[in-house]
Design an enzyme around this catalytic site. Structure first.
Site, mmCIF file in Angstrom:
data_model
loop_
_atom_site.group_PDB
_atom_site.id
_atom_site.type_symbol
_atom_site.label_atom_id
_atom_site.label_comp_id
_atom_site.label_asym_id
_atom_site.label_seq_id
_atom_site.Cartn_x
_atom_site.Cartn_y
_atom_site.Cartn_z
ATOM 1 N N ASP A 9 86.640 37.929 25.395
ATOM 2 C CA ASP A 9 87.007 37.616 24.004
ATOM 3 C C ASP A 9 87.907 36.383 24.007
ATOM 4 O OD1 ASP A 9 87.944 37.526 21.405
ATOM 5 O OD2 ASP A 9 88.510 39.631 21.315
ATOM 6 N N ASP A 104 82.870 35.309 19.122
ATOM 7 C CA ASP A 104 83.668 34.953 20.311
ATOM 8 C C ASP A 104 83.819 36.111 21.288
ATOM 9 O OD1 ASP A 104 85.521 36.625 19.023
ATOM 10 O OD2 ASP A 104 87.209 35.393 19.667
ATOM 11 N N GLU A 105 82.929 37.100 21.187
ATOM 12 C CA GLU A 105 83.132 38.318 21.965
ATOM 13 C C GLU A 105 81.805 38.828 22.519
ATOM 14 O OE1 GLU A 105 85.384 40.996 19.514
ATOM 15 O OE2 GLU A 105 85.009 42.667 20.864
#
Ligand code: TTP
Ligand code: MG
Length: 380
Positions: A9, A104-105
């Site tokens: 992340d 973003d993960e």
């Protein structure tokens, strides 16, 4: 099959991308979100702004009160999506087993015992090649990997192995577990269950009385167990690049020239991945923000700039509409591994183009993309 699971992340993702692109923002409180004048909310903020209590989803007005010195920027989604793709490409260098869960993960699956070392390498590559901070949690299931990543933040690496559960998981507040929102937390707190340990030790029948059918799942989470199967996607779904013009554009030639550059950019990235694409798409945004996307499926997969650009040009001629234009983009999808043919086997025009492309890629690898744009313009 036993596997190590990573949850990767990025830290303060939108803000970190802005700080990457504009060094004068680094080390400063930075808030990304809607306007403080209207009813805008905070999308995210740099860790420097978090010190003042600013958080995601907070009204921007309140954020500015908490941290008046912060720089405020509106989100630039197309840039964040582009960086998100670059990050995924780094992940695919380490494993084909990836489940992206947000911009973003992503969860990554790695062979048993390889998780920690790989996580260290991924962090180093994301930092060196992309210039972004990333936190990674490593464990044997999604639950513990996710919690480990939260404990790793910002910009670190943390493992939680099953034997660490009593020391690491149990002291945490119950709402660190997935499925425990504010109302469940309140219910549990009322019955004296504040920590994960207290939940783990609470008799299951009593818990069922409190929470109904959710009880046994939450109790197994409290012991660090998680049987969720991860459906990894084993391939990159697309490669894209778009450009917002500094001001709205009226000249068709200028748009076509930008599309040519974008085609070369995505073509280069495609080849760097050892892939070829079946579908070419364009995105066009007009001055009034109306946006269209159109795609074309090719009779045969390609990774050649000229073939990509030919389809892009055709799509734009047919669907590009009337000026003024605000943004254009090119996307390649239907990606598959590149079936490389011998470069020497034939002198067909396509093979000649391949040889030129290979030289261009080598030049670009050595001298960066600026040299290539100028070189490609000389060839035209
Ligand atoms: P997150 O990963 O939740 O947050 P973050 O990366 O900004 O910070 P960190 O992970 O270090 O805690 O979300 C990723 C991006 O998604 C974030 O940069 C902005 C966007 N986002 C919103 O737009 N609104 C929100 O409420 C949240 C939580 C995130
Ligand atoms: Mg994040």
């Amino acid at each position: 099959m036993k596997q190590d699971i990573l949850l990767c992340d990025l830290d303060a993702f939108y803000a970190s991308v802005e700080q990457l692109d504009n060094p004068s923002l680094r080390g400063k409180p930075l808030i990304i979100g809607g306007s403080p004048e209207g009813r805008g909310v905070v999308s995210t903020c740099s860790y420097e702004a978090r010190k003042y209590g600013v958080r995601s989803a907070m009204p921007m007005k309140k954020a500015v009160e908490l941290c008046p010195a912060a720089v405020i920027l509106p989100p630039n989604m197309s840039r964040y999506k582009e960086v998100s793709e670059e990050i995924l490409r780094v992940f695919y260098k380490f494993t084909p087993e990836i489940l992206q869960v947000s911009i973003d993960e992503a969860y990554l699956g790695l062979p048993d015992g390889k998780g920690y070392k790989t996580a260290k390498k991924i962090r180093a590559v994301v930092r060196k090649d992309l210039g972004l901070p990333i936190s990674i949690g490593v464990s044997v299931n999604m639950l513990l990997a996710k919690i480990a990543s939260e404990l790793a933040k910002p910009d670190d690496l943390k493992t939680i192995w099953p034997e660490d559960v009593p020391d690491v998981l149990w002291p945490l507040p119950v709402d660190k577990l997935p499925g425990i929102g504010p109302s469940t937390k309140e219910k549990l707190n009322k019955h004296g269950i504040k920590t994960v340990k207290e939940l783990a030790n609470f008799p299951e029948e009593k818990l069922t009385g409190l929470l109904g059918s959710n009880a046994s799942l939450l109790k197994s989470y409290a012991h660090g167990h998680d049987n969720r199967k991860i459906f990894f996607s084993r391939e990159m779904k697309s490669i894209s690049k778009e450009k917002t013009f500094p001001e709205d554009i009226f000249g068709r030639d200028c748009v076509i020239s930008t599309l040519s550059e974008l085609s070369e950019e995505v073509g280069y990235r495609l080849r760097a991945e050892g892939m070829q694409a079946r579908t070419v798409s364009i995105k066009v945004r007009f001055a009034d923000f109306t946006t269209i996307t159109r795609d074309k499926t090719l009779p045969e997969s390609t990774n050649m700039d000229n073939e990509i650009f030919k389809s892009v040009k055709e799509l734009f001629r047919r669907h590009g509409g009337k000026p003024p234009w605000r943004l254009v983009g090119v996307k390649l999808s239907g990606l598959e591994c590149w079936k490389q043919m011998s470069l020497l086997s034939s002198d067909s025009p396509r093979n000649k183009e391949r040889k030129i492309t290979r030289v261009k890629d080598e030049l670009r690898g050595k001298y960066g993309k600026a040299v290539l744009y100028s070189a490609s313009k000389l060839i035209k």
